[in-house]
Design an enzyme around this catalytic site. Structure first.
Site, PDB file in Angstrom:
ATOM      1  N   CYS A 105      19.094 -20.701 -22.808  1.00  0.00           N
ATOM      2  CA  CYS A 105      19.019 -20.488 -24.227  1.00  0.00           C
ATOM      3  C   CYS A 105      19.143 -21.700 -25.070  1.00  0.00           C
ATOM      4  O   CYS A 105      18.502 -21.791 -26.013  1.00  0.00           O
ATOM      5  CB  CYS A 105      19.829 -19.546 -24.753  1.00  0.00           C
TER       6      CYS A 105
ATOM      7  N   HIS B 156      21.189 -21.523 -31.924  1.00  0.00           N
ATOM      8  CA  HIS B 156      21.834 -22.691 -31.273  1.00  0.00           C
ATOM      9  C   HIS B 156      21.306 -23.974 -32.056  1.00  0.00           C
ATOM     10  O   HIS B 156      20.093 -23.957 -32.365  1.00  0.00           O
ATOM     11  CB  HIS B 156      21.288 -22.773 -29.708  1.00  0.00           C
TER      12      HIS B 156
HETATM   13  P1  NAP Z   1      26.859  -9.616 -21.111  1.00  0.00           P
HETATM   14  O1  NAP Z   1      26.915  -9.481 -22.526  1.00  0.00           O
HETATM   15  O2  NAP Z   1      28.025  -9.924 -20.410  1.00  0.00           O
HETATM   16  O3  NAP Z   1      25.951  -8.475 -20.277  1.00  0.00           O
HETATM   17  C1  NAP Z   1      26.068  -8.247 -18.937  1.00  0.00           C
HETATM   18  C2  NAP Z   1      25.410  -7.097 -18.328  1.00  0.00           C
HETATM   19  O4  NAP Z   1      25.374  -7.295 -16.841  1.00  0.00           O
HETATM   20  C3  NAP Z   1      26.236  -6.006 -18.765  1.00  0.00           C
HETATM   21  O5  NAP Z   1      25.075  -4.860 -18.986  1.00  0.00           O
HETATM   22  C4  NAP Z   1      26.757  -5.449 -17.575  1.00  0.00           C
HETATM   23  O6  NAP Z   1      26.817  -4.029 -17.507  1.00  0.00           O
HETATM   24  C5  NAP Z   1      25.824  -5.926 -16.406  1.00  0.00           C
HETATM   25  N1  NAP Z   1      26.655  -6.372 -15.221  1.00  0.00           N
HETATM   26  C6  NAP Z   1      27.639  -6.881 -15.171  1.00  0.00           C
HETATM   27  N2  NAP Z   1      28.287  -6.723 -13.719  1.00  0.00           N
HETATM   28  C7  NAP Z   1      27.231  -5.887 -13.199  1.00  0.00           C
HETATM   29  C8  NAP Z   1      27.380  -5.402 -11.834  1.00  0.00           C
HETATM   30  N3  NAP Z   1      28.227  -5.734 -11.004  1.00  0.00           N
HETATM   31  N4  NAP Z   1      26.081  -4.640 -11.556  1.00  0.00           N
HETATM   32  C9  NAP Z   1      25.340  -4.268 -12.322  1.00  0.00           C
HETATM   33  N5  NAP Z   1      25.397  -4.695 -13.550  1.00  0.00           N
HETATM   34  C10 NAP Z   1      26.202  -5.605 -13.861  1.00  0.00           C
HETATM   35  O7  NAP Z   1      25.951 -10.947 -20.666  1.00  0.00           O
HETATM   36  P2  NAP Z   1      24.558 -11.458 -21.561  1.00  0.00           P
HETATM   37  O8  NAP Z   1      24.991 -12.452 -22.455  1.00  0.00           O
HETATM   38  O9  NAP Z   1      23.705 -10.340 -22.126  1.00  0.00           O
HETATM   39  O10 NAP Z   1      23.934 -12.317 -20.388  1.00  0.00           O
HETATM   40  C11 NAP Z   1      23.026 -11.491 -19.313  1.00  0.00           C
HETATM   41  C12 NAP Z   1      22.406 -12.791 -18.680  1.00  0.00           C
HETATM   42  O11 NAP Z   1      21.528 -13.520 -19.520  1.00  0.00           O
HETATM   43  C13 NAP Z   1      23.449 -13.818 -17.990  1.00  0.00           C
HETATM   44  O12 NAP Z   1      23.046 -14.077 -16.749  1.00  0.00           O
HETATM   45  C14 NAP Z   1      23.291 -14.958 -19.150  1.00  0.00           C
HETATM   46  O13 NAP Z   1      23.640 -16.045 -18.508  1.00  0.00           O
HETATM   47  C15 NAP Z   1      21.712 -14.816 -19.405  1.00  0.00           C
HETATM   48  N6  NAP Z   1      21.337 -15.340 -20.707  1.00  0.00           N
HETATM   49  C16 NAP Z   1      22.095 -14.990 -21.875  1.00  0.00           C
HETATM   50  C17 NAP Z   1      21.705 -15.443 -23.123  1.00  0.00           C
HETATM   51  C18 NAP Z   1      22.416 -15.194 -24.264  1.00  0.00           C
HETATM   52  O14 NAP Z   1      22.330 -15.816 -25.366  1.00  0.00           O
HETATM   53  N7  NAP Z   1      23.504 -14.513 -24.369  1.00  0.00           N
HETATM   54  C19 NAP Z   1      20.602 -16.350 -23.144  1.00  0.00           C
HETATM   55  C20 NAP Z   1      19.980 -16.568 -22.221  1.00  0.00           C
HETATM   56  C21 NAP Z   1      20.247 -16.305 -20.766  1.00  0.00           C
HETATM   57  P3  NAP Z   1      28.111  -2.996 -17.769  1.00  0.00           P
HETATM   58  O15 NAP Z   1      28.287  -3.268 -19.518  1.00  0.00           O
HETATM   59  O16 NAP Z   1      28.061  -1.866 -17.356  1.00  0.00           O
HETATM   60  O17 NAP Z   1      29.276  -4.026 -17.318  1.00  0.00           O
END
Ligand code: NAP
Length: 348
Positions: free
Chosen positions: A147, A240
């Site tokens: 990001c 950011h």
């Molecule tokens: P997050 O808020 O922690 O969400 C993670 C998601 O993954 C939740 O829906 C969670 O479901 C699911 N999950 C976790 N463990 C799992 C498992 N064992 N099996 C199936 N589902 C599972 O994270 P996020 O910020 O949205 O980021 C998601 C991805 O995008 C990451 O890889 C991150 O590095 C990337 N990313 C994030 C951003 C950002 O700005 N946030 C930007 C670019 C890329 P539950 O709710 O059921 O636990």
């Protein structure tokens, strides 16, 4: 193009990025969210009961009663947007692609695979050719950058093309939603700056070289420049901020740099893709701009705001960038990739 919408599934639908997918895909002209999936803790529950919704618009009606599924490759929708935690994303996304699904991912796991495009539709649409090298039969994996990398590469692309770039130094101040939900504890971040984000500096120093690289003979020749990054977490909700210093190959001026930024337009703009910003780069002359609270939503949150371009004493020039981390840097960026793939008939 057919008038029927392509059904899509969101993996990691309850997370920070997953929620943005659901918000941005509400009333999307080409795609419709038909399935949501997350961890075992959420599976089996209605979406509205499992999610801690933190977006400023209500949960779209068509999604709120969907029952959350497991992240197993037995879903009906062939187009999969992944916002999965990186601890499981690599394996799950490969399993879906192997079963013929088109996976567009936000996670880091496959970004640097030799046969996986690290796609920014304004910069490297030709990298989609890499899909032909993939081992997933009819399925594929396409990734979007980190990001913070996205803001940097959008600012650098026109500069690389016009003047050549030798060295870049970047210091980031990254918003809290970038850490996912619930993310950083309030006791850690209020009245504070945390000068460490695990793995972020390495991503900022490597991903732009692939994104700005050339597709050649079935592979990518990375751009040969040096990037030095320092990444900090700050108490901003979304957005950011990046302070960038650049050394060019060719001598240039403030006026010429502004001109190439202002004239920058690419394939998503030509194709009028639904999520494409009108202008990928917006330059601001105000001395104290850009600022995350004011500029993160510019051009639907899909553009970068740049300002404070001036000469530098160590490098040649320096400037400041703002980009929205969960829109352009995550869900919005991934949707734009899928729109490009659909317009190129890479999604059936
Ligand atoms: P997050 O808020 O922690 O969400 C993670 C998601 O993954 C939740 O829906 C969670 O479901 C699911 N999950 C976790 N463990 C799992 C498992 N064992 N099996 C199936 N589902 C599972 O994270 P996020 O910020 O949205 O980021 C998601 C991805 O995008 C990451 O890889 C991150 O590095 C990337 N990313 C994030 C951003 C950002 O700005 N946030 C930007 C670019 C890329 P539950 O709710 O059921 O636990």
């Amino acid at each position: 193009m057919s008038s029927e919408k392509t059904p899509v599934a969101i993996l990691g639908a309850t997370g920070s990025v997953g929620q943005r997918f659901i918000q941005l895909l509400d009333n999307h002209p080409w795609f419709e969210v038909k399935e949501v999936a997350a961890s075992e803790k959420s599976a089996g529950k209605k979406y509205k009961e499992a999610v801690n919704w933190i977006q400023s618009t209500p949960i779209p009606g068509k999604v709120s009663d969907l029952v959350i599924k497991n992240c197993k490759p037995n879903l009906k929708s062939k187009l999969i947007f992944s916002g999965l935690d990186s601890s499981i994303a690599g394996e799950v996304e490969a399993a879906f692609a192997s079963k013929g699904y088109y996976v567009v991912s936000n996670s880091k796991n496959h970004r640097m695979d030799n046969d996986v495009p690290l796609l920014v539709p304004e910069i490297n649409p030709e990298h989609l050719e890499l899909i032909k090298q993939q081992k997933y039969s009819k399925g594929c994996i396409v990734t979007i950058p980190n990001c913070s990398a996205i803001g940097l590469v959008l600012a650098l692309k026109p500069l690389v093309d016009a003047f050549g770039v030798e060295q870049v130094s970047v210091v980031t101040m990254q918003g809290l939603s970038g850490a996912g939900y619930p993310g950083v504890s309030s006791l850690d971040i209020i009245d504070n700056v945390i000068p460490f984000i695990g793995g972020e500096e390495a991503k900022m120093e490597s991903e732009p070289l692939k994104i700005l690289g050339k597709y050649n003979n079935g592979g990518i020749e990375n751009l040969k420049i040096k990037i030095s990054a320092q990444c900090n977490r700050v108490a901003v909700m979304d957005g950011h901020t990046e302070c960038v210093q650049v050394k060019f190959k060719k001598k240039t001026s403030v006026e010429e740099i502004k001109e190439v930024w202002e004239n920058f337009s690419a394939e998503p703009q030509k194709l009028k893709l639904p999520s494409a910003p009108e202008n990928p780069i917006h330059y601001f002359e105000e001395i104290n701009y850009p600022q995350p609270r004011i500029h993160r939503n510019i051009d639907k949150g899909m553009a970068v705001a740049i300002g404070r371009l001036r000469e530098d004493t160590l490098f040649d020039y320096k400037f400041v960038i703002i980009s929205h981390n969960t829109i352009r840097g995550a869900a919005g960026g991934a949707i734009l990739c899928a729109e490009l793939m659909k317009s190129k008939r890479l999604i059936e």
